[in-house]
Design an enzyme around this catalytic site. Structure first.
Site, mmCIF file in Angstrom:
data_model
loop_
_atom_site.group_PDB
_atom_site.id
_atom_site.type_symbol
_atom_site.label_atom_id
_atom_site.label_comp_id
_atom_site.label_asym_id
_atom_site.label_seq_id
_atom_site.Cartn_x
_atom_site.Cartn_y
_atom_site.Cartn_z
ATOM 1 N N ARG A 71 2.761 10.838 -8.230
ATOM 2 C CA ARG A 71 3.772 9.783 -8.397
ATOM 3 C C ARG A 71 3.521 9.078 -9.713
ATOM 4 O O ARG A 71 2.371 8.722 -10.022
ATOM 5 C CB ARG A 71 3.679 8.770 -7.264
ATOM 6 C CG ARG A 71 3.965 9.369 -5.910
ATOM 7 C CD ARG A 71 4.080 8.266 -4.859
ATOM 8 N NE ARG A 71 4.316 8.828 -3.555
ATOM 9 C CZ ARG A 71 3.353 9.156 -2.708
ATOM 10 N NH1 ARG A 71 2.100 8.967 -3.030
ATOM 11 N NH2 ARG A 71 3.638 9.671 -1.524
ATOM 12 N N SER A 134 -6.855 9.781 -5.660
ATOM 13 C CA SER A 134 -7.189 9.689 -4.237
ATOM 14 C C SER A 134 -8.228 10.712 -3.780
ATOM 15 O O SER A 134 -8.008 11.467 -2.816
ATOM 16 C CB SER A 134 -5.922 9.824 -3.415
ATOM 17 O OG SER A 134 -4.969 8.944 -3.905
ATOM 18 N N ASP A 187 -6.626 5.359 -3.790
ATOM 19 C CA ASP A 187 -5.361 4.871 -3.209
ATOM 20 C C ASP A 187 -5.579 3.745 -2.193
ATOM 21 O O ASP A 187 -4.763 2.821 -2.078
ATOM 22 C CB ASP A 187 -4.531 6.012 -2.579
ATOM 23 C CG ASP A 187 -5.320 6.880 -1.615
ATOM 24 O OD1 ASP A 187 -6.539 6.699 -1.493
ATOM 25 O OD2 ASP A 187 -4.707 7.760 -0.975
HETATM 26 C C1 BGC Z 1 -9.953 11.234 -0.072
HETATM 27 C C2 BGC Z 1 -9.904 9.743 -0.299
HETATM 28 C C3 BGC Z 1 -8.473 9.243 -0.165
HETATM 29 C C4 BGC Z 1 -7.865 9.708 1.154
HETATM 30 C C5 BGC Z 1 -6.427 9.269 1.338
HETATM 31 C C6 BGC Z 1 -9.253 11.609 1.228
HETATM 32 O O1 BGC Z 1 -9.186 12.993 1.365
HETATM 33 O O2 BGC Z 1 -11.292 11.680 -0.042
HETATM 34 O O3 BGC Z 1 -10.423 9.406 -1.563
HETATM 35 O O4 BGC Z 1 -8.475 7.846 -0.245
HETATM 36 O O5 BGC Z 1 -7.925 11.106 1.225
HETATM 37 O O6 BGC Z 1 -5.608 9.744 0.345
#
Ligand code: BGC
Length: 446
Positions: A71, A134, A187
């Site tokens: 995004r 993320s 995120d």
């Molecule tokens: C990641 C995190 C992330 C979460 C939600 C997980 O697989 O390790 O860093 O915050 O997904 O997106």
């Protein structure tokens, strides 16, 4: 089918004692994660020391790389918790998910370039960029962090250990884009900061999307494994709760979880996430249905049921929702077209109950994490017993899975033991806000 379902029911419904035990272990592991780098919960420092006051302002470019979508946004903060965003979203091509990591960073830069060329995007370079990434990162400052590994079935191992900001910055410069990456945030952290920008009472955030994770506001003095900036009182911790249970055997896993884990790209890793998040619930559902087909309990009409990840959580959710709404024909057509199954009218209730059991277990485990963080904050006096504990939630599973948000709210209140009194844990929908948080993270450092 009825007897089979009873067995699945007992496998997928954790007892009250088990939930209590898990909450205790989670709290203990979180506290270990704050003081040791090798804990089961990484409890990652974020280098966010200034929480938004709500008065921040300015124009920022934002990029959010998740497990499914990229995004891009142009965010303007106006203070008083107000903002506008112009945004675009592209699906991350499957081919990039297991190729070289450089491919992913070039893909981001390429799409930023396209975004800026759009006639509606009236802005000039240079711009400051907030990067929501993320995946687990070991931060060295707000704008630097080494990639610790991938999750959500992405496997671009050649960039592990490298600085995610430097990788993006190089890709941007090679296109001659005058953009400075000024904040790198998870995120969960973005969602938390965005909600704090709107409501200062917010103390925690949870993502229930393709992946699952949480972040919360912690006292700097509790994070003893890192040197904190002097004079700072609070910071944000990215728990990376997906790894809860890795290397141990206390999670209430079933034979289906074991199979899913074995066949995943990261066996033995992110076991908690594999029981909770949208990437995996559809696959757990498929593995159970496949076993039912093999036992002659349901008739298969196609190959979808034997194809790994052939059933998406979104399809399972649509099926479940149609059943709840009494749309029998819609249920049968989803089963036929999407699952490759012929389900008798009488058996629809069992298949729908399967969906319910899998999504309920996800809710229970998520409630364990929220309750454990709440308890930790109560016991370490960061919040008082009378204070409302506001948690910002985002992600397609939370937003769209039928009844998920309501059940989760009921469960956290039940597990907090406050059924009769006023429940102090309030879950708030913070839809697609992490970019606002990325912008606020830059603005709040001034
Ligand atoms: C990641 C995190 C992330 C979460 C939600 C997980 O697989 O390790 O860093 O915050 O997904 O997106």
């Amino acid at each position: 089918m009825e007897a089979y379902l009873r067995e699945i029911e007992s496998l997928f419904t954790p007892s009250k004692e088990k939930l209590k035990e898990l909450t205790g272990i989670f709290q203990k592991e979180l506290e270990i994660g704050l003081v040791r780098r090798d804990g089961m919960l990484k409890a990652l420092p974020t280098f966010v020391y200034n929480l938004p006051s709500g008065m921040e302002s300015g124009k920022f470019l934002t990029v959010d790389l998740g497990g499914t979508n990229l995004r891009i946004g142009l965010v303007e903060l106006f203070g008083s918790g107000r903002f506008t965003i112009k945004k675009d979203s592209v699906v991350i091509p499957e081919t990039l998910k297991s190729g070289s990591g450089y491919g992913i960073f070039n893909f981001i830069a390429e799409n930023i370039e396209k975004f800026l060329e759009h006639p509606e995007i009236e802005t000039e370079l240079p711009l400051k960029l907030g990067f929501t990434f993320s995946f687990p990162v070991q931060q060295e400052s707000l704008a630097h962090g080494r990639i610790l590994g991938w999750s959500k079935e992405i496997e671009c191992n050649d960039v592990i250990g490298m600085d995610a900001v430097a990788l993006l910055q190089v890709a941007l410069h090679s296109r001659g884009l005058e953009i400075a990456v000024e904040a790198l945030i998870n995120d969960t952290v973005g969602t938390l900061l965005a909600q704090v920008y709107r409501d200062k009472k917010t103390k925690m955030s949870v993502i229930l999307g393709t992946g699952s994770n949480a972040a919360y506001v912690e006292q700097c003095s509790h994070l003893t494994k890192e040197e904190n900036e002097s004079n700072k009182v609070v910071t944000v911790i990215n728990i990376e709760w997906g790894s809860f249970g890795d290397g141990a055997n206390f999670l209430p896993t079933t034979r289906f979880d074991a199979l899913l884990d074995e066949e995943s790209k990261n066996p033995g890793i992110q076991r908690f996430e594999k029981m909770i998040s949208g990437m995996y619930l559809g696959e757990i559902f498929r593995l159970i249905l496949l076993e039912a087909v093999e036992n002659g309990l349901i008739r298969s009409t196609g190959w979808t049921i034997s194809k790994p990840y052939g059933i998406k959580t979104k399809q399972m959710s649509n099926f479940h929702e149609s059943y709840i709404l009494g749309a029998v024909e819609e249920c049968k057509s989803i089963a036929n077209d999407k699952f490759g199954l012929f389900i008798l009218d009488d058996d629809l209730k069992y298949v729908s109950r399967l969906c319910e059991l899998i999504s309920l277990r996800s809710c229970y485990l998520c409630a364990v994490g929220i309750t454990a963080v709440h308890r930790h904050l109560l016991e370490t006096s960061l919040i008082s017993a009378k204070e409302m504990f506001s948690v910002a939630l985002d992600g397609a599973l939370y937003q769209r899975y039928p009844n998920y948000s309501k059940i989760l709210q009921d469960l956290v209140c039940m597990m907090d033991g406050k059924e009769e009194e006023v429940c102090r844990i309030i879950l708030v929908m913070a839809e697609d806000l992490s970019s606002i948080g990325a912008a606020a993270a830059i603005a709040a450092q001034k």
